[in-house]
Design a protein around this motif. Structure first.
Motif, mmCIF file in Angstrom:
data_model
loop_
_atom_site.group_PDB
_atom_site.id
_atom_site.type_symbol
_atom_site.label_atom_id
_atom_site.label_comp_id
_atom_site.label_asym_id
_atom_site.label_seq_id
_atom_site.Cartn_x
_atom_site.Cartn_y
_atom_site.Cartn_z
ATOM 1 N N SER A 3 4.466 -8.615 58.240
ATOM 2 C CA SER A 3 5.851 -9.056 58.128
ATOM 3 C C SER A 3 6.130 -10.376 58.852
ATOM 4 O O SER A 3 6.978 -11.146 58.414
ATOM 5 C CB SER A 3 6.805 -7.968 58.612
ATOM 6 O OG SER A 3 6.552 -7.641 59.967
ATOM 7 N N ARG A 7 7.697 -13.521 56.974
ATOM 8 C CA ARG A 7 8.866 -14.267 57.462
ATOM 9 C C ARG A 7 8.567 -15.758 57.512
ATOM 10 O O ARG A 7 9.376 -16.577 57.057
ATOM 11 C CB ARG A 7 9.251 -13.756 58.851
ATOM 12 C CG ARG A 7 10.469 -14.448 59.436
ATOM 13 C CD ARG A 7 10.766 -13.927 60.821
ATOM 14 N NE ARG A 7 11.907 -14.571 61.396
ATOM 15 C CZ ARG A 7 12.896 -13.938 62.028
ATOM 16 N NH1 ARG A 7 12.863 -12.637 62.163
ATOM 17 N NH2 ARG A 7 13.902 -14.607 62.528
ATOM 18 N N ASP A 51 11.948 -2.862 59.766
ATOM 19 C CA ASP A 51 11.206 -4.097 60.019
ATOM 20 C C ASP A 51 12.145 -5.309 59.953
ATOM 21 O O ASP A 51 12.628 -5.683 58.888
ATOM 22 C CB ASP A 51 10.083 -4.236 58.990
ATOM 23 C CG ASP A 51 9.128 -5.367 59.307
ATOM 24 O OD1 ASP A 51 9.598 -6.459 59.695
ATOM 25 O OD2 ASP A 51 7.920 -5.157 59.163
ATOM 26 N N PHE A 54 10.752 -8.498 57.907
ATOM 27 C CA PHE A 54 10.840 -8.293 56.468
ATOM 28 C C PHE A 54 12.287 -8.467 56.003
ATOM 29 O O PHE A 54 12.556 -9.131 54.989
ATOM 30 C CB PHE A 54 10.320 -6.903 56.097
ATOM 31 C CG PHE A 54 10.309 -6.649 54.616
ATOM 32 C CD1 PHE A 54 9.236 -7.043 53.845
ATOM 33 C CD2 PHE A 54 11.377 -6.012 54.003
ATOM 34 C CE1 PHE A 54 9.233 -6.823 52.474
ATOM 35 C CE2 PHE A 54 11.376 -5.781 52.644
ATOM 36 C CZ PHE A 54 10.298 -6.190 51.874
#
Length: 83
Positions: A3, A7, A51, A54
């Motif tokens: 993640s 990002r 998360d 994410f």
């Protein structure tokens, strides 16, 4: 892809399309809206134990198809899908 990398990739993609869009009043609204959506998604994810990276990535690029200044209907959704 983890993640954090997702990002980073979303931020790179967003910057690329901000540059393609150019600088006008609607562009700054689009940028502010997308960054606000990213921050809100990250905060909601944090509060829900999800998360955050994410969620931030999803919020940031949720309207990426608007870089072409499409204002009619939902064409920006199709353009975002193509990207």
């Amino acid at each position: 892809m983890d993640s954090k990398k997702l990002r980073e990739r979303a931020v790179e993609l967003f910057r690329t399309y901000v540059e393609k869009r150019g600088d006008d009043e609607s562009a700054s609204f689009w940028v502010e809206h997308s960054m606000g959506a990213a921050a809100a998604a990250e905060k909601i994810a944090s509060l829900c134990g999800l998360d955050q990276d994410f969620a931030y990535a999803a919020g940031l690029i949720h309207d990426i198809g608007r870089y072409r200044k499409t204002k009619i209907g939902m064409y920006h959704v199709l353009e975002g899908y193509r990207i």
